[in-house]
Design a protein around this motif. Structure first.
Motif, mmCIF file in Angstrom:
data_model
loop_
_atom_site.group_PDB
_atom_site.id
_atom_site.type_symbol
_atom_site.label_atom_id
_atom_site.label_comp_id
_atom_site.label_asym_id
_atom_site.label_seq_id
_atom_site.Cartn_x
_atom_site.Cartn_y
_atom_site.Cartn_z
ATOM 1 N N MET A 1 0.827 -1.192 0.000
ATOM 2 C CA MET A 1 0.000 0.000 0.000
ATOM 3 C C MET A 1 0.864 1.246 0.000
ATOM 4 S SD MET A 1 -3.245 -1.000 2.464
ATOM 5 C CE MET A 1 -2.256 -1.584 3.857
ATOM 6 N N THR A 2 2.026 1.204 0.722
ATOM 7 C CA THR A 2 2.939 2.363 0.736
ATOM 8 C C THR A 2 3.537 2.570 -0.666
ATOM 9 O OG1 THR A 2 3.453 1.942 3.072
ATOM 10 C CG2 THR A 2 4.980 3.329 1.827
ATOM 11 N N ALA A 3 3.905 1.456 -1.326
ATOM 12 C CA ALA A 3 4.457 1.560 -2.676
ATOM 13 C C ALA A 3 3.395 2.107 -3.642
ATOM 14 C CB ALA A 3 4.933 0.195 -3.144
ATOM 15 N N PHE A 4 2.114 1.771 -3.467
ATOM 16 C CA PHE A 4 1.052 2.305 -4.309
ATOM 17 C C PHE A 4 0.976 3.820 -4.156
ATOM 18 C CE2 PHE A 4 -3.300 3.462 -5.310
ATOM 19 C CZ PHE A 4 -3.533 2.780 -6.514
ATOM 20 N N LEU B 1 1.350 6.851 -6.861
ATOM 21 C CA LEU B 1 0.398 7.946 -6.967
ATOM 22 C C LEU B 1 1.105 9.291 -6.899
ATOM 23 C CD1 LEU B 1 -2.554 8.892 -7.163
ATOM 24 C CD2 LEU B 1 -2.708 8.642 -4.657
ATOM 25 N N ARG B 2 2.145 9.382 -6.037
ATOM 26 C CA ARG B 2 2.921 10.626 -5.944
ATOM 27 C C ARG B 2 3.638 10.905 -7.268
ATOM 28 N NH1 ARG B 2 7.825 12.175 -5.346
ATOM 29 N NH2 ARG B 2 8.587 10.025 -5.326
ATOM 30 N N GLN B 3 4.205 9.843 -7.896
ATOM 31 C CA GLN B 3 4.874 10.038 -9.189
ATOM 32 C C GLN B 3 3.869 10.521 -10.245
ATOM 33 O OE1 GLN B 3 7.213 6.632 -10.415
ATOM 34 N NE2 GLN B 3 7.966 6.283 -8.316
ATOM 35 N N PHE B 4 2.667 10.011 -10.206
ATOM 36 C CA PHE B 4 1.647 10.463 -11.142
ATOM 37 C C PHE B 4 1.348 11.941 -10.918
ATOM 38 C CE2 PHE B 4 -2.918 11.365 -11.626
ATOM 39 C CZ PHE B 4 -3.076 11.201 -12.997
ATOM 40 N N LYS B 5 1.246 12.367 -9.608
ATOM 41 C CA LYS B 5 0.958 13.769 -9.281
ATOM 42 C C LYS B 5 2.057 14.677 -9.810
ATOM 43 C CE LYS B 5 2.001 15.363 -5.271
ATOM 44 N NZ LYS B 5 2.817 16.555 -5.572
ATOM 45 N N GLU B 6 3.297 14.243 -9.642
ATOM 46 C CA GLU B 6 4.423 15.075 -10.091
ATOM 47 C C GLU B 6 4.430 15.179 -11.623
ATOM 48 O OE1 GLU B 6 7.855 13.286 -8.446
ATOM 49 O OE2 GLU B 6 7.510 14.104 -6.412
ATOM 50 N N ALA B 7 4.042 14.078 -12.300
ATOM 51 C CA ALA B 7 4.001 14.125 -13.755
ATOM 52 C C ALA B 7 2.916 15.083 -14.231
ATOM 53 C CB ALA B 7 3.753 12.727 -14.318
ATOM 54 N N VAL B 8 1.798 15.117 -13.523
ATOM 55 C CA VAL B 8 0.718 16.027 -13.905
ATOM 56 C C VAL B 8 1.125 17.467 -13.624
ATOM 57 C CG1 VAL B 8 -1.645 16.716 -13.416
ATOM 58 C CG2 VAL B 8 -1.071 14.299 -13.604
ATOM 59 N N GLU B 9 1.734 17.712 -12.466
ATOM 60 C CA GLU B 9 2.129 19.062 -12.099
ATOM 61 C C GLU B 9 3.209 19.617 -13.030
ATOM 62 O OE1 GLU B 9 3.261 18.685 -8.078
ATOM 63 O OE2 GLU B 9 1.218 18.874 -7.266
ATOM 64 N N SER B 10 4.007 18.722 -13.611
ATOM 65 C CA SER B 10 5.039 19.200 -14.536
ATOM 66 C C SER B 10 4.422 19.769 -15.816
ATOM 67 C CB SER B 10 5.980 18.051 -14.904
ATOM 68 O OG SER B 10 5.265 17.023 -15.598
ATOM 69 N N PHE C 1 -2.433 22.247 -11.202
ATOM 70 C CA PHE C 1 -3.000 21.015 -10.674
ATOM 71 C C PHE C 1 -2.461 20.722 -9.283
ATOM 72 C CE2 PHE C 1 -2.798 16.432 -9.997
ATOM 73 C CZ PHE C 1 -4.136 16.083 -10.163
ATOM 74 N N ALA C 2 -3.351 20.291 -8.383
ATOM 75 C CA ALA C 2 -2.963 19.891 -7.031
ATOM 76 C C ALA C 2 -3.984 18.904 -6.513
ATOM 77 C CB ALA C 2 -2.862 21.107 -6.109
ATOM 78 N N LEU C 3 -3.470 17.862 -5.831
ATOM 79 C CA LEU C 3 -4.358 16.871 -5.231
ATOM 80 C C LEU C 3 -4.952 17.443 -3.955
ATOM 81 C CD1 LEU C 3 -2.276 13.605 -5.734
ATOM 82 C CD2 LEU C 3 -4.243 14.402 -7.065
ATOM 83 N N PRO C 4 -6.157 17.040 -3.610
ATOM 84 C CA PRO C 4 -6.769 17.583 -2.383
ATOM 85 C C PRO C 4 -6.061 17.132 -1.099
ATOM 86 C CG PRO C 4 -8.149 15.872 -3.331
ATOM 87 C CD PRO C 4 -7.071 16.142 -4.323
ATOM 88 N N TYR C 5 -5.399 15.969 -1.194
ATOM 89 C CA TYR C 5 -4.704 15.462 0.007
ATOM 90 C C TYR C 5 -3.245 15.208 -0.377
ATOM 91 C CZ TYR C 5 -9.526 14.690 1.464
ATOM 92 O OH TYR C 5 -10.848 14.876 1.775
ATOM 93 N N LEU D 1 -7.288 9.800 -6.397
ATOM 94 C CA LEU D 1 -7.417 9.106 -7.687
ATOM 95 C C LEU D 1 -8.553 9.706 -8.529
ATOM 96 C CD1 LEU D 1 -6.902 5.328 -6.783
ATOM 97 C CD2 LEU D 1 -5.479 6.728 -8.274
ATOM 98 N N LYS D 2 -9.641 10.109 -7.871
ATOM 99 C CA LYS D 2 -10.756 10.707 -8.599
ATOM 100 C C LYS D 2 -10.354 12.028 -9.215
ATOM 101 C CE LYS D 2 -15.653 11.814 -8.191
ATOM 102 N NZ LYS D 2 -16.863 11.783 -7.332
ATOM 103 N N TRP D 3 -9.550 12.825 -8.482
ATOM 104 C CA TRP D 3 -9.076 14.090 -9.037
ATOM 105 C C TRP D 3 -8.150 13.840 -10.227
ATOM 106 C CZ3 TRP D 3 -9.039 19.425 -6.947
ATOM 107 C CH2 TRP D 3 -10.085 19.638 -6.041
ATOM 108 N N GLY D 4 -7.282 12.855 -10.081
ATOM 109 C CA GLY D 4 -6.407 12.540 -11.210
ATOM 110 C C GLY D 4 -7.203 12.051 -12.411
#
Length: 407
Positions: free
Chosen positions: A331-334, A338-347, A352-356, A393-396
């Motif tokens: 679950m920690t690796a998941f 998810l963090r890598q996905f957020k950074e790819a979107v923010e780039s 874009f920002a996740l709510p949490y 995940l819903k925001w992404g």
């Protein structure tokens, strides 16, 4: 011979009526031989009596003679008198259409018939005489006028013959026209049948065309609807139910008051893993260190640094579960993926920002942070962290759907 004897001899001779076949009683005058001879002489000549007496042609079957053996001796003239009477009757029969002798009733009937024939003959005679007088009367006519009328009649005859020939030709033409009409009627019936068949085919094709057009319109409407529908939104429905976050109806988390089955939790993790992989593939993101592998209820995280190492995203519960840290590591690796996905979107999108926020194994809101690990953690906090993760995940998913509307 006495008178009484002669009278009995006379009464024994009987003639038969030639019409009704009844016996006849001859008149007494016919018993006188002299009178019979005179009647025959006046009718057929002097020698007729002798011929009739010697010829033997009188019809003996038409009368009967009943006599005693001594009768002829008593009166030698009896046979001569009978033959004379028979000759007289034969003569009368030959001169008329009726045989003689006849009784009085038959004679009256014959006389009545002859009277009628006489009246008819007299009437015909008068008519013939009138016609003869008319034919013998002189004709008062104009011969020249009659010749002119004959010429006119001959001219009329020639005209009528010409008209008759013309009518014959017209009749022949009518017969030809009727045959042509019959052929045309047959051809018309054949063409009508073909027309009916083509009409049915056309109606069937029109029905097929309308059906195809309706299907096409329905398909266009469905296509427009599908164009407006994002595959991610349609495939992955993230929502919440009471305290649990849900993905496609599967609850992710567990409470003491609501002991969710581990099979449902594992299915929810499989859906979340599939969603994250789909989003990364759509963006062309290549994960580092960890790579999620969707595999239904047995999805896992593959460690890229340690080849062959897998961190499960499923559990079965039990006592050993609380001492097994691989589920927490998975679950920690998941969260790291998810963090890598957020950074790819923010780039690519700085807004874009996740709510949490994601910090290692924790998800933070403005006031609190919750660990995604289940060991040394309460079920309420673990369920809250999983709900925050599904929200991210819903925001992404919403961002990818907006950037890639074609799905």
């Amino acid at each position: 011979m006495s008178f009484r004897h002669k009278e009995s001899i006379h009464q024994s001779i009987h003639f038969v009526c030639q019409k009704c076949r009844l016996p006849l009683q001859l008149d007494s005058s016919l018993n006188d031989l002299a009178i019979l001879q005179e009647m025959l002489t006046e009718s057929i000549g002097g020698n007729s009596l002798k011929d009739s007496q010697t010829s033997g042609t009188f019809r003996e079957s038409e009368f009967a003679v009943v006599e005693d053996p001594g009768t002829e001796k008593a009166d030698g003239s009896l046979s001569h008198r009978v033959k004379t009477q028979a000759a007289l009757f034969d003569f009368l029969s030959g001169e008329t259409e009726f045989d003689h002798p006849l009784c009085e009733d038959c004679t009256d009937t014959l006389l009545q018939l002859l009277d009628e024939q006489l009246k008819a003959a007299q009437l015909d005679c008068k008519r013939y005489k009138a016609l003869l007088d008319e034919l013998e009367a002189p004709l008062d006519v104009d011969v020249a006028q009659l010749d002119g009328e004959i010429e006119q009649l001959e001219l009329d005859e020639r005209q009528l013959r010409a008209e008759l020939a013309s009518l014959a030709l017209a009749q022949q033409q009518i017969v030809v026209d009727k045959e042509a009409e019959h052929r045309l009627r047959i051809e018309e019936e054949r063409m009508l049948r073909e027309y009916a068949a083509l009409k049915r085919c056309m109606l069937r094709k029109e029905d097929e065309l309308r059906s195809t057009e309706n299907q096409s319109r329905c398909a266009v409407v469905q296509l427009d609807k599908l164009k407006k529908t994002n595959v991610f939104n349609a495939t992955f429905h993230i929502w919440h139910k009471d305290h649990f976050g849900t993905i496609n109806g599967f609850r992710l988390g567990r409470l003491a008051s609501v002991p969710v089955e581990w099979a449902e939790i594992n299915a929810a993790w499989g859906q979340a893993c599939l969603l994250l992989c789909s989003l990364a593939r759509k963006m062309g993101l290549q994960f580092t260190k960890y790579r999620p592998v969707p595999f239904g209820n047995f999805s896992y995280i593959e460690c890229l640094d340690e080849k062959g190492k897998q961190l499960p995203l499923y559990a079965t519960g039990g006592v050993r579960f609380f001492w097994d840290s691989k589920f927490d590591q998975g679950m920690t690796a998941f969260l790291e993926c998810l963090r890598q996905f957020k950074e790819a979107v923010e780039s690519g999108d700085t807004k874009f920002a996740l709510p949490y926020r994601v910090q290692k194994d924790r998800l933070e809101d403005s006031n609190n942070s919750y660990s995604i690990k289940i060991q040394l953690n309460s079920e309420e906090h673990w369920t809250k962290a999983l709900k925050f993760m599904l929200t991210n995940l819903k925001w992404g998913l919403a961002w990818v759907a907006s950037q890639f509307p074609d799905g």
